[in-house]
Design an enzyme around this catalytic site. Sequence first.
Site, short mmCIF file in Angstrom:
data_model
loop_
_atom_site.label_atom_id
_atom_site.label_comp_id
_atom_site.label_asym_id
_atom_site.label_seq_id
_atom_site.Cartn_x
_atom_site.Cartn_y
_atom_site.Cartn_z
N ASP A 50 0.83 -1.04 -0.13
CA ASP A 50 -0.04 0.02 -0.10
C ASP A 50 0.98 1.19 0.21
OD1 ASP A 50 0.86 -0.78 2.60
OD2 ASP A 50 -0.42 0.50 3.48
N ARG A 72 3.96 1.88 -11.74
CA ARG A 72 3.48 1.41 -10.57
C ARG A 72 2.44 0.10 -10.67
NH1 ARG A 72 3.33 6.89 -9.83
NH2 ARG A 72 1.21 7.01 -10.14
N LYS A 163 -6.36 -0.46 6.78
CA LYS A 163 -5.13 -0.23 7.42
C LYS A 163 -5.08 1.21 7.63
CE LYS A 163 -0.95 0.98 6.31
NZ LYS A 163 0.65 0.59 6.05
N GLU A 204 -2.77 0.40 13.76
CA GLU A 204 -1.49 0.27 13.54
C GLU A 204 -0.69 1.47 14.18
OE1 GLU A 204 -0.03 -0.01 9.51
OE2 GLU A 204 2.22 0.30 10.28
N GLU A 206 2.45 2.41 15.24
CA GLU A 206 3.63 1.98 15.14
C GLU A 206 4.80 2.92 15.99
OE1 GLU A 206 5.46 2.08 11.03
OE2 GLU A 206 7.68 1.56 11.91
N LYS A 246 -1.44 -4.16 14.34
CA LYS A 246 -0.18 -4.07 13.74
C LYS A 246 0.73 -3.42 14.53
CE LYS A 246 1.46 -3.48 9.11
NZ LYS A 246 1.41 -3.48 7.64
N SER A 318 2.72 -8.63 8.67
CA SER A 318 1.90 -7.95 7.58
C SER A 318 3.14 -6.90 7.10
CB SER A 318 0.81 -6.75 8.35
OG SER A 318 0.51 -5.77 7.25
N TYR A 380 4.86 6.43 5.10
CA TYR A 380 4.50 5.41 4.01
C TYR A 380 3.72 5.79 3.07
CZ TYR A 380 4.68 0.27 3.64
OH TYR A 380 4.79 -1.03 3.22
P1 13P Z 1 6.96 -2.30 6.58
O1 13P Z 1 6.69 -3.70 6.79
O2 13P Z 1 7.91 -1.77 5.56
O3 13P Z 1 7.39 -1.53 7.93
O4 13P Z 1 5.59 -1.62 6.41
C1 13P Z 1 4.43 -2.38 6.70
C2 13P Z 1 3.58 -1.25 6.55
O5 13P Z 1 2.13 -1.55 5.99
C3 13P Z 1 3.77 0.09 7.34
O6 13P Z 1 2.44 0.65 7.47
#
Ligand code: 13P
Length: 380
Positions: A50, A72, A163, A204, A206, A246, A318, A380
């Site tokens: 994504d 792409r 996501k 997610e 992170e 995630k 993922s 991202y």
């Molecule tokens: P990475 O596995 O490259 O960290 O990315 C996963 C993802 O979807 C981050 O949002």
Amino acid sequence: MCFAPDVCDIVPVAKMASRFVNYLSPQQEAELADIARRLVAPGKGILAADESISTCGKRLQEINVENSEDNRRRYRELLFSCEDAMAEHVSGVILFDETARQYDSFGTPFVKCLERKGIIPGIKVDKGVVPLAGTHGESTTTGLDGLKERCDEYKSMGIHFAKWRCVLKISKFTPSYLAMLENANVLARYASICQQSGLVPIVEPEVLPDGDHDLETARRITEEVLAFQYKALADHHVFLEGTLLKPNMVTAGQSYQGRYNSPEDNAMATVQALYRTVPAAVAGVVFLSGGQGEESATINLNAINKVPLRRPWPLTFSFGRALQASVLQAWQGKDENRKHAHDELLKRVKANGLAAQGKYQGGLEGMAAGKSLFVKDHAY
Ligand code: 13P
């Protein structure tokens, strides 16, 4: 007796018998739980494809391929046209909006190509990170405006999960209370909206690997961030069985200079952070790779699935970068390299499918096995 006459005039008393309002019917809950369960079926995980237009451009630039819409599309077609064996280990693919509307060279929409393989199409619905004023360079994530309408449209296109990525940073002064609260809340709001449209939300939050902090610091902060997250999801009455988490794996910071942490150390810290904070009702945990090398991410995932602690949820992958680095290197933008690129992808999904069951014993390294995939302050 009514203690709030203004409200009682408007809402019949019977309707106020409970403070709780279910926003999903039993049928909606059953559908969400079923999608979530299929995404984390034993030995399966998710391919995150994504990347936004600019992030995809950075991947293509590394192999000297121009970042055009058609390139792409060609790259995504390469990923999705891999042999059917891919579906033995890949339960779902996360798409970017542009990709969800594109077709393969035979005129079949990508969403249909995935469906035919038995792979569930998903979609990134956030609109990226933006600065959070009043903090030391922290962020929140935008995209709530119009989200319900977009989710309804995606569902009608055959997409069944979503996501949304939020980012927390570790430094002396971060993550701040404000950043943890705000990011947990926006993720919970997103999750509730997705569920109303029949999409399983991947939540997610992170914690970035940037920094020189040790493993213990990463664990404590991940734990705190997840505690904020599950309080917010509870506040928003999100149906946990119809969600996936995630998270980052817990590792020392990228520029940490102290003693070596083994995959078993990372795995123990990761599972500790999770079992202290993530309710058993959550359908599954699908880790991001977060800039770890391809093989390291797989080895850490394998160790996570062997930790001698209670693990009430499936723990799988993922991955974005850690599933695509070898594929890109093999492909180089050339049609004659398709078979080679597919072989690399199959190797990586098989390795991670085994790692999701604690059964990976090495021997499936890809071309980019040792390559660093770390990107500072990764977007991202
Ligand atoms: P990475 O596995 O490259 O960290 O990315 C996963 C993802 O979807 C981050 O949002």
